[in-house]
Scaffold this motif. Structure first.
Motif, PDB file in Angstrom:
ATOM      1  N   TRP A 181       6.038  42.798 -73.996  1.00  9.17           N
ATOM      2  CA  TRP A 181       7.344  42.631 -73.362  1.00  9.17           C
ATOM      3  C   TRP A 181       7.458  43.523 -72.127  1.00  9.17           C
ATOM      4  O   TRP A 181       7.003  44.651 -72.154  1.00  9.17           O
ATOM      5  N   PRO A 182       8.019  42.989 -71.029  1.00  8.97           N
ATOM      6  CA  PRO A 182       8.711  41.712 -70.861  1.00  8.97           C
ATOM      7  C   PRO A 182       7.801  40.522 -70.528  1.00  8.97           C
ATOM      8  O   PRO A 182       8.297  39.450 -70.202  1.00  8.97           O
ATOM      9  N   ASN A 199       5.194  39.891 -78.960  1.00  7.78           N
ATOM     10  CA  ASN A 199       6.577  40.377 -78.913  1.00  7.78           C
ATOM     11  C   ASN A 199       7.317  40.002 -80.190  1.00  7.78           C
ATOM     12  O   ASN A 199       8.003  40.828 -80.804  1.00  7.78           O
ATOM     13  N   ASP A 219       8.767  42.234 -83.490  1.00 11.46           N
ATOM     14  CA  ASP A 219      10.117  42.079 -84.032  1.00 11.46           C
ATOM     15  C   ASP A 219      10.081  41.851 -85.541  1.00 11.46           C
ATOM     16  O   ASP A 219      10.891  42.401 -86.293  1.00 11.46           O
ATOM     17  N   GLU A 267       8.949  53.596 -73.083  1.00  8.44           N
ATOM     18  CA  GLU A 267      10.191  52.865 -73.284  1.00  8.44           C
ATOM     19  C   GLU A 267      10.402  52.636 -74.772  1.00  8.44           C
ATOM     20  O   GLU A 267       9.486  52.793 -75.583  1.00  8.44           O
ATOM     21  N   HIS A 268      11.624  52.247 -75.120  1.00 14.95           N
ATOM     22  CA  HIS A 268      11.918  51.781 -76.466  1.00 14.95           C
ATOM     23  C   HIS A 268      12.405  50.341 -76.374  1.00 14.95           C
ATOM     24  O   HIS A 268      13.161  49.989 -75.457  1.00 14.95           O
ATOM     25  N   TRP A 269      11.962  49.530 -77.301  1.00 10.60           N
ATOM     26  CA  TRP A 269      12.344  48.119 -77.323  1.00 10.60           C
ATOM     27  C   TRP A 269      12.542  47.680 -78.762  1.00 10.60           C
ATOM     28  O   TRP A 269      11.600  47.687 -79.557  1.00 10.60           O
ATOM     29  N   HIS A 270      13.764  47.358 -79.111  1.00 13.11           N
ATOM     30  CA  HIS A 270      14.105  46.873 -80.450  1.00 13.11           C
ATOM     31  C   HIS A 270      13.650  47.820 -81.551  1.00 13.11           C
ATOM     32  O   HIS A 270      13.366  47.404 -82.669  1.00 13.11           O
ATOM     33  N   HIS A 321       8.365  52.005 -80.116  1.00 10.93           N
ATOM     34  CA  HIS A 321       8.111  52.977 -79.053  1.00 10.93           C
ATOM     35  C   HIS A 321       6.940  52.461 -78.221  1.00 10.93           C
ATOM     36  O   HIS A 321       5.839  52.264 -78.750  1.00 10.93           O
ATOM     37  N   ILE A 322       7.172  52.222 -76.941  1.00 14.71           N
ATOM     38  CA  ILE A 322       6.171  51.642 -76.058  1.00 14.71           C
ATOM     39  C   ILE A 322       5.551  52.739 -75.195  1.00 14.71           C
ATOM     40  O   ILE A 322       6.259  53.501 -74.535  1.00 14.71           O
ATOM     41  N   ARG A 342       3.066  52.894 -72.104  1.00 14.81           N
ATOM     42  CA  ARG A 342       2.419  52.050 -71.095  1.00 14.81           C
ATOM     43  C   ARG A 342       1.314  52.820 -70.380  1.00 14.81           C
ATOM     44  O   ARG A 342       1.373  54.042 -70.238  1.00 14.81           O
TER      45      ARG A 342
END
Length: 413
Positions: free
Chosen positions: A16-17, A23, A27, A62-65, A68-69, A71
């Protein structure tokens, strides 16, 4: 087996994105109580342009849903030339390997979501060694076979190098996931059960887990504008990446063959390295009034576009090695309750024919594809509806998200 509270590191260049099925898998893991860290690249696929909000410098975390991302830098695919794609392929694994010190550790397992290239699994191998966790390699594009579907490599030494490098990576996984029985058999013959470079609790093993279809593909919707545009024609739609592996030129040749026999409108949704060639071919064959390059859309918009189509196209190039895989697109098209026009070989062709919801022709055979397309246009609406219902029933029994997600979790842990 309960997976709640387990901690998983996912290694994948694309996340993501960018629009990849990983992705939705993340989830699903999060919903089941799994803690997830993702080691990935900076989003620039497929055009090689940084997504809004991103540059070559980040953001790097980043954090997404709830995930912990982390990159890592990479050379973007700008222009999608062979040189830029090669640089993109080799730059990300190097940066990802150097970024392992940023990860907190404490992982119960590591999953490499291994799209092309096979080098993507290298930082996952190093992470498994560093954190002493079992590594599962989800083989989505088997190498070097997938490489040969794009580049015509004839030199025997270079082919030996590519095979040796690929097998080295596959042997370093503790568990290998294949999308079909044929691919599993190929991996077993090449990799075997030995040569794992460290001891783990569970013996190296294999599983066949096809890519599931996200639930939203089964939503009933219809794009009114596309429906209106095709009201006097038969609308055939393809959605996905435009690359040599998809062999979309076969569809253009088939369309040209029947253009005076049936009013067919081909809608190509997506983008990719083959788009300039396909646009040129469309002009050469004088098909501009029959082909629409719709552009890229969010995956969640696909169901409405599919709902406005009369049939959906699934195609791959004529490669015996690509025939080992079942394209994920097949599941999402079946979920749309539409008849399928399928131009592929091997495992995917078997599944499509078995469903009863598709007319199947050999890969790259434009004459056979044209014949099937004419058959489809000549069918009654009720006959096509029956085909769509059969395809949907096959999706429910073979590609449903919850069943395959549980199977994936049980195998990883």
């Amino acid at each position: 087996m309960s997976v709640s509270g387990k901690k998983l590191l996912i290694v994948t260049q694309h996340f993501w994105p960018e629009n990849f099925r990983i992705n939705d898998i993340v989830d699903g893991f999060l919903a089941d109580g799994i803690q997830v860290d993702v080691l990935c690249g900076l989003p620039n696929y497929p055009k090689g342009e940084w997504f809004d909000g991103y540059t070559a410098s980040g953001p790097m975390e980043e954090h997404w849903h709830g995930a912990h991302i982390y990159r890592c830098k990479e050379i973007p695919r700008t222009g999608n030339t062979s040189v830029r794609i090669f640089l993109n392929y080799v730059s990300w694994p190097l940066h990802a390997a150097l970024a392992l010190h940023r990860l907190p550790g404490g992982y119960d397992a590591i999953l490499c979501y291994n799209t092309s290239p096979v080098l993507m699994s290298w930082p996952a191998i190093l992470a498994a060694h560093k954190f002493k966790a079992p590594l599962t390699n989800y083989v989505l594009d088997i190498w070097p076979e997938n490489l040969y579907s794009v580049l015509n490599v004839k030199n025997r030494f270079l082919r030996w190098v590519a095979l040796s490098v690929s097998d080295w990576h596959y042997r370093r996984a503790d568990r290998l996931i294949a999308m079909s029985p044929g691919l599993e058999s190929r991996l077993q013959k090449r990799v075997g059960f030995k040569n794992s470079w460290r001891c783990v609790e569970k013996e190296k093993s294999y599983a066949v887990i096809p890519q599931y279809c996200e639930d939203f593909y089964a939503q009933s919707a219809c794009d009114a504008a596309l429906k209106e545009a095709g009201k006097d024609r038969f609308t055939l739609m393809f959605a996905g990446n435009f690359s040599p592996a998809q062999s979309l030129n076969t569809a253009l040749l088939a369309l040209h063959e029947i253009k005076d026999k049936a009013p067919v409108h081909l809608v190509l949704v997506g983008d990719g390295m083959s788009r300039p060639e396909l646009e040129h071919m469309t002009d050469e064959l004088d098909l501009r009034n029959r082909v629409t390059f719709y552009g890229s859309v969010a995956p969640t918009e696909i169901p409405a576009l599919a709902g406005a189509a009369d049939a959906l196209l699934v195609s791959l190039s004529d490669s015996p090695d690509l025939g080992l895989t079942i394209p994920a697109k097949l599941a999402s098209c079946m979920a749309a309750k539409k008849p399928l026009l399928v131009s592929i070989n091997g495992e995917g062709a078997i599944a499509a024919a078995e469903s009863g919801g598709a007319l199947v022709s050999p890969a790259c055979d434009s004459d056979a594809l044209a014949h099937n397309l004419l058959m489809l246009t000549a069918m009654s609406a009720d006959e096509r509806t029956a085909m769509g219902n059969s395809a949907y029933a096959y999706y429910i029994s073979h590609y449903r998200r919850d069943h395959l997600l549980r199977k994936l979790e049980d195998f990883i842990f």
